[in-house]
Write an enzyme that holds these catalytic residues in place. Structure first.
Site, PDB file in Angstrom:
ATOM      1  N   ALA A  46     -15.469  34.354 -73.007  1.00  0.00           N
ATOM      2  CA  ALA A  46     -15.686  33.292 -73.983  1.00  0.00           C
ATOM      3  C   ALA A  46     -14.734  33.345 -75.186  1.00  0.00           C
ATOM      4  CB  ALA A  46     -17.155  33.325 -74.431  1.00  0.00           C
ATOM      5  N   GLN A 192     -15.591  40.916 -62.124  1.00  0.00           N
ATOM      6  CA  GLN A 192     -15.095  41.266 -63.459  1.00  0.00           C
ATOM      7  C   GLN A 192     -15.519  42.688 -63.858  1.00  0.00           C
ATOM      8  OE1 GLN A 192     -16.362  38.315 -62.597  1.00  0.00           O
ATOM      9  NE2 GLN A 192     -15.785  36.643 -63.983  1.00  0.00           N
ATOM     10  N   ASP A 233     -21.839  33.670 -73.295  1.00  0.00           N
ATOM     11  CA  ASP A 233     -20.896  32.544 -73.333  1.00  0.00           C
ATOM     12  C   ASP A 233     -21.386  31.431 -74.235  1.00  0.00           C
ATOM     13  OD1 ASP A 233     -20.437  34.021 -70.619  1.00  0.00           O
ATOM     14  OD2 ASP A 233     -18.604  32.879 -71.055  1.00  0.00           O
ATOM     15  N   ASN A 243     -24.956  33.445 -69.852  1.00  0.00           N
ATOM     16  CA  ASN A 243     -23.985  34.497 -69.592  1.00  0.00           C
ATOM     17  C   ASN A 243     -23.732  34.572 -68.088  1.00  0.00           C
ATOM     18  OD1 ASN A 243     -22.317  36.659 -70.755  1.00  0.00           O
ATOM     19  ND2 ASN A 243     -23.643  38.042 -69.589  1.00  0.00           N
TER      20      ASN A 243
HETATM   21  C1  LIG Z   1     -17.216  38.438 -74.545  1.00  0.00           C
HETATM   22  S1  LIG Z   1     -18.173  37.347 -73.675  1.00  0.00           S
HETATM   23  C2  LIG Z   1     -17.459  37.350 -72.089  1.00  0.00           C
HETATM   24  C3  LIG Z   1     -18.318  36.609 -71.100  1.00  0.00           C
HETATM   25  O1  LIG Z   1     -17.486  35.722 -70.337  1.00  0.00           O
HETATM   26  C4  LIG Z   1     -17.588  36.089 -68.976  1.00  0.00           C
HETATM   27  O2  LIG Z   1     -17.492  34.995 -68.116  1.00  0.00           O
HETATM   28  P1  LIG Z   1     -16.071  34.661 -67.367  1.00  0.00           P
HETATM   29  O3  LIG Z   1     -15.515  35.966 -66.880  1.00  0.00           O
HETATM   30  O4  LIG Z   1     -16.479  33.698 -66.265  1.00  0.00           O
HETATM   31  O5  LIG Z   1     -15.219  33.990 -68.420  1.00  0.00           O
HETATM   32  C5  LIG Z   1     -18.952  36.718 -68.877  1.00  0.00           C
HETATM   33  O6  LIG Z   1     -19.979  35.740 -68.905  1.00  0.00           O
HETATM   34  C6  LIG Z   1     -18.949  37.561 -70.124  1.00  0.00           C
HETATM   35  O7  LIG Z   1     -20.194  38.039 -70.540  1.00  0.00           O
END
Ligand SMILES: CSC[C@H]1O[C@H](OP(=O)(O)O)[C@H](O)[C@@H]1O
Length: 344
Positions: A46, A192, A233, A243
């Site tokens: 995010a 991730q 998010d 999230n």
């Molecule tokens: C620091 S908050 C990061 C947050 O974003 C990730 O989603 P994505 O990898 O799809 O952008 C995930 O929800 C994380 O918690």
């Protein structure tokens, strides 16, 4: 490692789809390349999305700098709208673009707009890093000695302008000698956790144990987990949290096992316009992200798929929300307002 590097006429983005085995930057000379990098998750997380989008607007301002002011602004606002359409859930994207649009509308000289946009993008980046360090300090007070912490997805340096939100709390706690183990959910489908969080924490010599998402419940049943901490998010005014998919399940399990469940997020992740999380748009992504790992099909290529990238954790499952302004506990509607005001 820096996720975003702004160098005068270009933006270098660390290509996170290639981590952990390949450390490679994508060179963005225009805002459309930044749009593609956000959509394809070369840059993700995010706060990092917000920072990248802000610099995307700066690139657009330089693309259009020879236009007369009205045309310049019209094209620049169109670029803002295209950046806004890249991913729907992380509110930091819209928060950053809104700040850039205010600057575009406020100034009357092209050169002034460009200069102020660049200053604002740099501020958004440096302020995010500072907020993460504050969050780390506030959150580490909640972490017990010899803590065994479970985390999900990646809310670290790779998801922000540095230090991380959930991983910022883990880093600060580790620096205080309070972390004995971090259990890292691999976080299907894009991994991730396995690819980014495991990599980040090992780089910092923080002990990790990588697990499949379906092992978290058993780890809690075996009493291997003292607390859980994740990023966010988008957080609604009542404390409901959107999230990474799988977060809601962890929160339910945490409740069942009487394990504290913490969310770490800066003020830019709060959406004060939403009374509850019901209205948060949940991004659905391409089917092949589930059917394939890398380039290899692990399911029938025509299998039906449901691929929500996020889920919604109701506030009653959250023990505390850790922010750069302090730790917020229930009653969230009242205490978010008290600690953060309306976010300005
Ligand atoms: C620091 S908050 C990061 C947050 O974003 C990730 O989603 P994505 O990898 O799809 O952008 C995930 O929800 C994380 O918690």
């Amino acid at each position: 490692m820096k996720v975003v590097k702004f160098e005068l006429d270009k933006l270098m983005l660390l290509d996170q789809t290639k981590l952990p085995l390949v450390l490679e930057y994508v060179e963005c000379k225009d805002y459309l390349t930044v749009c593609d990098a956000i959509r394809t998750m070369k840059v993700r997380g995010a706060p990092a999305i917000g920072v990248a989008a802000a610099y995307g607007v700066v690139l657009a301002s330089k693309e259009y700098e020879n236009l007369e002011i009205n045309n310049f602004k019209e094209n620049l606002l169109k670029a803002c709208d295209e950046l806004n359409q890249t991913r729907p859930t992380a509110v930091n994207l819209f928060w950053a673009i809104e700040r850039m649009k205010k600057i575009i509308n406020k100034h009357t000289e092209v050169s002034e707009v460009i200069q102020e946009l660049e200053k604002e993008a740099i501020f958004i980046e440096t302020d995010d890093l500072e907020m993460n360090r504050k969050m780390g300090r506030h959150g580490s007070a909640l972490i017990p000695n010899n803590a065994r912490i479970l985390t999900h997805c990646n809310a670290g340096s790779l998801a922000t302008a540095g230090y991380g939100t959930a991983l910022g709390v883990i880093r600060a706690s580790s620096q205080q000698g309070k972390v004995s183990m971090v259990y890292v959910d691999e976080t299907r489908p894009l991994l991730q956790g396995a690819r980014l969080t495991a990599y980040e924490l090992m780089e910092d010599n923080i002990p990790i144990t990588l697990i499949c998402d379906n092992m978290a419940a058993y780890c809690m049943q075996l009493k291997l987990i003292d607390c859980i901490i994740v990023g966010a998010d988008r957080i609604a005014a009542n404390g409901d949290v959107a999230n990474k998919i799988g977060t809601y399940g962890l929160a339910v399990l945490a409740k069942a096992h009487n394990i504290p469940f913490y969310v770490a997020a800066p003020v830019s992740t709060f959406d004060f316009s939403l009374e509850s999380g019901k209205e948060i748009p949940i991004e659905e992504r391409a089917a092949d992200e589930i059917r394939k790992i890398g380039d290899v099909y692990i399911a029938p290529p025509t299998a039906n798929v449901f691929n929500p990238a996020f889920d919604l954790t109701p506030n009653e499952l959250i023990t505390a929300i850790i922010t750069d302004k302090g730790v917020i506990k229930p009653n969230y509607t009242q205490n978010i307002q008290k600690v953060l005001g309306n976010g300005n």
